[in-house]
Design a protein around this motif. Sequence first.
Motif, short mmCIF file in Angstrom:
data_model
loop_
_atom_site.label_atom_id
_atom_site.label_comp_id
_atom_site.label_asym_id
_atom_site.label_seq_id
_atom_site.Cartn_x
_atom_site.Cartn_y
_atom_site.Cartn_z
N ASN A 402 0.78 -1.27 -0.05
CA ASN A 402 0.04 -0.03 -0.03
C ASN A 402 0.90 1.20 0.24
O ASN A 402 1.23 1.85 1.20
CB ASN A 402 -0.88 0.03 1.24
N ARG A 403 0.90 1.66 -1.35
CA ARG A 403 2.21 2.80 -1.39
C ARG A 403 1.92 4.35 -0.74
O ARG A 403 2.68 4.76 -0.19
CB ARG A 403 2.73 2.87 -2.78
N GLN A 404 0.63 4.76 -1.01
CA GLN A 404 0.32 6.01 -0.78
C GLN A 404 -1.15 5.81 -0.32
O GLN A 404 -1.85 6.52 -0.82
CB GLN A 404 0.35 6.82 -1.92
N PRO A 405 -1.26 5.47 0.87
CA PRO A 405 -2.62 5.47 1.29
C PRO A 405 -2.84 6.84 2.12
O PRO A 405 -2.19 7.52 2.45
CB PRO A 405 -2.49 4.45 2.87
N LEU A 406 -4.03 7.11 2.24
CA LEU A 406 -4.38 8.39 2.86
C LEU A 406 -4.11 8.07 4.48
O LEU A 406 -4.48 7.13 4.88
CB LEU A 406 -6.04 8.59 2.85
N GLN A 407 -3.76 9.08 5.20
CA GLN A 407 -3.49 9.23 6.46
C GLN A 407 -4.46 9.21 7.40
O GLN A 407 -5.33 10.00 7.62
CB GLN A 407 -2.55 10.34 6.57
N VAL A 408 -4.56 8.04 7.97
CA VAL A 408 -5.68 7.56 8.92
C VAL A 408 -5.86 8.75 9.82
O VAL A 408 -6.83 9.28 10.42
CB VAL A 408 -5.56 6.22 9.45
N GLN A 409 -4.68 8.83 10.43
CA GLN A 409 -4.24 9.90 11.69
C GLN A 409 -4.99 11.54 11.30
O GLN A 409 -5.22 12.20 12.26
CB GLN A 409 -3.25 9.80 12.38
N ALA A 410 -4.88 11.58 10.12
CA ALA A 410 -5.35 13.16 9.64
C ALA A 410 -6.69 13.27 9.39
O ALA A 410 -7.36 14.43 9.21
CB ALA A 410 -4.56 13.69 8.20
N GLY A 411 -7.63 11.97 9.54
CA GLY A 411 -9.05 12.26 9.45
C GLY A 411 -9.61 11.11 8.60
O GLY A 411 -9.13 10.80 7.58
N ILE A 412 -10.67 10.61 9.06
CA ILE A 412 -11.50 9.71 8.20
C ILE A 412 -12.89 9.76 8.33
O ILE A 412 -13.36 10.73 9.02
CB ILE A 412 -11.16 8.09 9.07
N THR A 413 -13.81 9.21 7.59
CA THR A 413 -15.15 9.29 7.35
C THR A 413 -15.69 7.98 7.88
O THR A 413 -14.90 6.95 7.97
CB THR A 413 -15.54 9.58 6.05
N LEU A 414 -16.91 7.69 8.39
CA LEU A 414 -17.15 6.72 9.05
C LEU A 414 -18.03 6.04 8.13
O LEU A 414 -18.36 6.31 7.04
CB LEU A 414 -18.52 7.11 10.11
N PRO A 415 -18.07 4.61 8.20
CA PRO A 415 -18.64 3.68 7.19
C PRO A 415 -19.95 3.69 7.38
O PRO A 415 -20.60 4.26 8.38
CB PRO A 415 -18.16 2.15 7.84
N PRO A 416 -20.81 3.10 6.36
CA PRO A 416 -22.48 3.15 6.59
C PRO A 416 -22.73 2.00 7.49
O PRO A 416 -22.25 1.33 7.86
CB PRO A 416 -22.81 2.73 4.90
N GLU A 417 -24.10 2.50 7.93
CA GLU A 417 -24.83 1.79 8.84
C GLU A 417 -25.27 0.35 7.92
O GLU A 417 -25.56 0.74 6.67
CB GLU A 417 -26.10 2.36 9.58
#
Length: 769
Positions: A402-417
Amino acid sequence: LLSFIFYITDVSAGIDDFISQQVTNQITRTSTSAISKSLNDNLIIPQLRVRNASGHVNDFSLSPDEQLFAVLHQDNTVRVWDSRLGVQRPTIMAHDASKVLPLAKTNSVLIAATTGIVSRYDVLTGKFLNQLTGNNDAIIAMAVSIDESLLLAAHKNGKIVSWNLNTFSKTNEFPSGYEDNLTNLIISPDNRYFVSTSESGKVDLWQLNDGKKIAELTQLSESLMAIAEDTASILTVDSDNQLLQFDARTHAQINSRQLANSDSVIAAAINSKLDNIAVSTDAKAVKLFNSSGEILQEIPVDEDMVQLAFIHDGEQLLGTDQKGIIRLWQSSTGLELLKLIATTTGWTVLDNKGRFDGSEPGLSNVSWDADTKNLPLDSFSEHYYEPGLLAGHLAKKQSFINRQPLQVQAGITLPPEVSINFPDNNRQAGQTFSVTVQLTDSGGGIGGQKLYHNGKVVEEKAISSNTENELNGKLTRTTRYNIMPLAGANKFKAIGENKMGIESSPISQALNFSGNTPETVLHIMTVGINRYKDPSLNLDYSVADAQSIAEMLSQKKLLSFNKVIEHSLFNEKASKTAIIDTLKNTANFGQNDVLALYFAGHGLAINGEWYFMPYETTLQNNANAYTKLGISAQEIQSLLSGISAQKIIVMIDSCYSGASLDTFRQLQNTQRHFGRSVSKSVGVVFLAATRKDQEAAELKDLGHGLFTYVITSGMKGEADNMPIDRNVTAHELVNFSTSRIPTFSRKYLSASQEPTSFTIGDDFGLLRK
């Protein structure tokens, strides 16, 4: 999956739960809330949660070559991390332990006890090997020579004992004359003398052969925090920030300076070149200095660092915090690269992008808190699972799947219900049954989804309708599947993803259906290649191993199936077309059928993807040519997804030919990545191991490759242990093989085969005893 000659890559506590701050310190928090939102209302800054941590670190040491990190935790466990492969080895229970010291050349770890005994354990298996005894008082310090031939142990009664580690014999014992505890021992690079330090600040030199004191270097007014030496100098740092340098030959003090630091020192480290010093202070900071005492970097930390150690000539710095987490920083920038986390169930590695690696039980104890949701690391698997993550960060030439993943620690969005409904009231096996999965956007959008039936993913072709609309101002997706249930209990599980690929928690439900259970057919597909089109690639045991697996599974006296059908492709018959066509023909198997799939041959890792190399493979000058010749992991995973049979076990015997340790490591990582992906996303049981070509001659007395030898032993009944019920299941076979392969490889090869296994797919019976 199998290994090969090449690897081509792109450049590019029981303890109370606690929540630690995010991996990097680059995010400025402006909210007093534990979870803050960014300017984008949908973006949430997550915080790391660790459950059942192993507790603070009582001792921490590195092997002389820095390959192994040994850690003694509060819960009396010793964890040994292999930095070259990026894994934690089996946990060792060590009651009454006081010190630990890893030895890379013999793949072992020395564990000193309060009884004065030093026990040696095998790192690869976690098994006890032998003991060194000679003094019954507690051991409070240990040191090993650079060549790992000599060991020094300092006892609480002031005696120092030396051991020859080649013969495991005691060579000397002498009193130090100290009335207080010794704190450090260091053996000189030429094995001629050693340095000792005490709690009162004494720093002395001793002859190693007879234990005579050579010189008293100094008497510090404050306690010594770190000491290091090379052939020319000895350098010390005390708790009052004083840096002293001595000439290693004349023993005279040649320099004294004060570190530019006003805080009290908790821990300190000096790199091997004596030109970089790190101190941990009570102001929750780690400070780096040059040999002149000038500050280079100041790293804020959220926990006090109680132990520090430089690696890679000072390029990186390791530290253990009060909670027992090991952190790795880049010395030149102060950037925290990753965390090593030990819990009562296993281990986890997490880096500053959010990529993770770990043992499956260990991963279950680490998660992200986001808003009111707790998201396990497993929810981030698609873009963040990174086998060998630790080794990847330590390698000179870094390479990640996974070479260039978005940085989790910089912010994420929630998965659907997610919800799952059964609008069809029909409960008759063998008749079409409707299952509806509904996803509701929670701010992260709606991405992919999966429905599992009895642990196996349901194909997209089973979808009869798929609609999206707004409900109470939120986007919803409603998908209806047509399922063919089996008689008895049927388990259903649904998972949804957001646009970042973050998965929801699974929703599960079981229903009973009436009807008769159809006959169960065992399909055995074996692929084995000894003779390749290019003779330079020929192997020894692939065909014999494949035949042995098929023979064992089809033995009538062990059979638990109504019928067995074998599909065998050996040597020239194992072409790419033939393998793919055979897998495609399995699509119409009965749902209640079982598929046992076994591959033996070469494999390649190219740009983070694994390829099985069929018969027509020849050596190529262009790496891309291999991607056209080989069968990719994605192709195999897609074909397995299309199989109706819900019970699948995949076994892969890898052969590795030559090249470097880095090549071998990268090959294993792509194998692990594929194994976890196919087990998790498709719902299969996965087992693989990697061996070297040159091991073949050493295994002649077994008549098979070691991997196959262990598997067939398990099939004969040795794997029947969870519980012992005269039935060998897929999970039992995998767990047995995973635990036995390292032991057998140690016995026959004096090395380690690294098994890879995942049992995310449901368990099922294979054989009866």
